[in-house]
Design an enzyme around this catalytic site. Structure first.
Site, PDB file in Angstrom:
ATOM      1  N   LYS A 134       0.663  -1.405  -0.388  1.00 50.87           N
ATOM      2  CA  LYS A 134      -0.002  -0.162   0.370  1.00 50.87           C
ATOM      3  C   LYS A 134       0.542   1.442  -0.188  1.00 50.87           C
ATOM      4  CE  LYS A 134      -3.551   1.996   2.689  1.00 50.87           C
ATOM      5  NZ  LYS A 134      -4.504   1.727   3.934  1.00 50.87           N
ATOM      6  N   SER A 184      -9.413   2.106   2.841  1.00 53.92           N
ATOM      7  CA  SER A 184      -8.830   3.496   2.311  1.00 53.92           C
ATOM      8  C   SER A 184      -7.586   2.468   1.002  1.00 53.92           C
ATOM      9  CB  SER A 184      -7.707   4.172   2.848  1.00 53.92           C
ATOM     10  OG  SER A 184      -7.007   3.565   4.176  1.00 53.92           O
ATOM     11  N   SER A 196      -9.563   0.029   7.048  1.00 53.78           N
ATOM     12  CA  SER A 196      -9.134   0.387   5.639  1.00 53.78           C
ATOM     13  C   SER A 196      -8.508  -0.644   4.757  1.00 53.78           C
ATOM     14  CB  SER A 196      -8.369   1.334   5.944  1.00 53.78           C
ATOM     15  OG  SER A 196      -8.970   2.670   6.037  1.00 53.78           O
TER      16      SER A 196
END
Length: 469
Positions: A77, A152, A176
């Protein structure tokens, strides 16, 4: 005919060990899919093809030596530092930032022989629950490209669901990992607080956030957790490691026994309308757990309404800690600026009181849930919404409220520090994925994974694929 991306991550790792497929072949197969599909689903911000080829060639010489995920492609990520690789934090203000150190979790993924294809899409500083940054296309669920992948870790979810990597790293401070898992039809596992090191930056003094895996199967998620888990020297807190001869993957092969499962469907952090399909998924999961021999009991929401206010204070301060370089504040998104202003208006004593109160709220919730082995809720209040449906640049306060109404369950387990997993048990009549969420006792990640594996065995989902598969 079976293609390489049809195999689970563990099957790919086993094929590498048997030298039936090489890490180079896997990397080339996935990079080809990334080139064709990544922008369409908004998966990657930065693709590191040359580095991945280099790592694959090194792995090929040691293909028989590694563990379960050795030689298997993955992705990191774009909130996590990766030495020598552009890391934007989803922000135009950080678009040219290249760190010289890697986060501890990235080092562990590398040490296990996994091969990162690059950095996956995330919203600015990971703040919203949708992934629509200025540095990349919006992340879309591969099941319907008009709809969001969530956030996210939206790029990670889109990448795994579209078959661009077999599993991916994510992070979760308020849902997330689990939000994109629900939107993309995946397993998303948020470990217990302290299970995975936050070093070397330790950027979350509240203890809400943690890294974790997104994958197609529970066993793949458990294998990735085995790679990432364990304290590093200097960590401020940690979950007790497993015995030396035990693994989270091994726990998936053990029956969890007869468990006592609490459940509730009422939203926690907002007065949200819960979509009938999300309720249907929850009810189906409850029946399945009962059929598996578990005792399922309805309980009241274990967190009080004022937990939302305290969580928002901590969330806004954490956003304010993610500042833009001097002179580039104007490149921040309206929501980020609004939350940053809220965070900067909180005094030091106010923040200290909020951290203390959030821990007291967590302690009371944990005492109420202590008689139960697991807790069942919906993951989200809605199936994946259209891209842009939550975002409101003209009114960030409305934007934030929209997010709370979409995700009224997930942050509860960030507050308590309990492990939690979203499982893709359900689909709407028009084929949109809908997750259900199970949380476990703090530190008992292995037991939660055993229960999740039992659910997966009883109602398999791995044969369901998005149209682009």
């Amino acid at each position: 005919m079976t293609q390489l991306h049809d195999l689970t991550a563990l099957e790919q790792g086993a094929a590498v060990r048997r030298r039936e497929v090489s890490p180079v072949e896997l990397v080339e197969h996935y990079l080809d899919r990334v080139a064709r599909l990544s922008d369409e689903v908004g998966a990657f911000v930065t693709v590191t093809g040359d580095l991945a080829h280099h790592q694959a060639r090194l792995a090929e010489a040691r293909a028989g030596e590694g563990g379960p995920l050795f030689g298997v492609p993955t992705a990191v990520k774009d909130l996590n530092l990766t030495a020598g690789v552009r890391t934007t934090f989803g922000s135009a203000a950080m678009a040219d930032f290249v760190p010289d150190v890697s986060d501890e979790v990235v080092l562990r993924l590398e040490a296990a022989g996994t091969i990162s294809l690059g950095k996956t899409n995330t919203p600015e500083f990971g703040t919203p629950c949708y992934t629509e940054p200025d540095v990349a296309p919006p992340a879309r669920t591969p099941w319907d490209l008009s709809r969001m992948a969530g956030g996210s870790s939206g790029g990670a979810g889109a990448a795994v669901a579209a078959g661009l990597v077999p599993l991916a790293h994510g992070s979760d401070g308020g849902g997330s990992i689990r939000i994109p898992a629900s939107c993309c039809g995946l397993v998303g596992f948020k470990p217990s607080r302290g299970r995975i090191s936050g070093g070397p930056m330790y950027g979350d003094p509240v203890g809400l956030g943690t890294s974790g895996p997104l994958s197609r199967t529970v066993r793949d998620a458990a294998a990735m957790l085995d790679v990432m888990a364990g304290p590093a020297v200097g960590d401020p807190f940690w979950a007790a490691p497993l015995p030396a001869d035990d693994t989270f993957l091994g726990g998936c092969d053990r029956p969890p026994g007869r468990l006592r499962v609490a459940r509730f469907v009422d939203p926690v952090i907002a007065d949200a309308d819960v979509h009938p399909e999300c309720v249907a998924a929850y009810e189906r999961a409850g029946r399945l757990l009962a059929d598996l021999g578990h005792d399922v009991e309805d309980v009241e929401v274990p967190l009080p309404p004022d937990a939302t206010r305290v969580f928002e204070t901590c969330w806004s301060v954490l956003t304010a800690l993610s500042s833009a370089p001097p002179g580039r504040e104007g490149e921040l998104r309206p929501l980020t600026r609004w939350l940053t202003d809220r965070g900067r208006a909180v005094s030091g004593p106010e923040f200290g009181l909020a951290v203390g109160e959030i821990r007291r709220i967590a302690a009371r919730a944990l005492r109420r849930l202590a008689p139960y082995d697991a807790v069942l809720t919906p993951t989200l209040a809605q199936p994946p919404l259209p891209v842009g449906a939550l975002r409101d640049d003209a009114d960030p306060a409305r934007d934030f409220q929209n997010q709370k109404e979409f995700t009224p369950y997930t942050s509860a387990w960030n507050v308590t520090g309990m492990p939690a997993v979203s499982l893709p048990l359900h689909q709407t009549p028009d084929g949109l994925p809908v997750g259900v969420m199970l949380a476990g006792r703090p530190g008992e990640d292995r037991q939660l994974l055993a229960l999740a594996a039992q659910v997966e065995a009883a109602a398999p989902w791995s044969d369901r694929h998005a149209p682009c598969w």
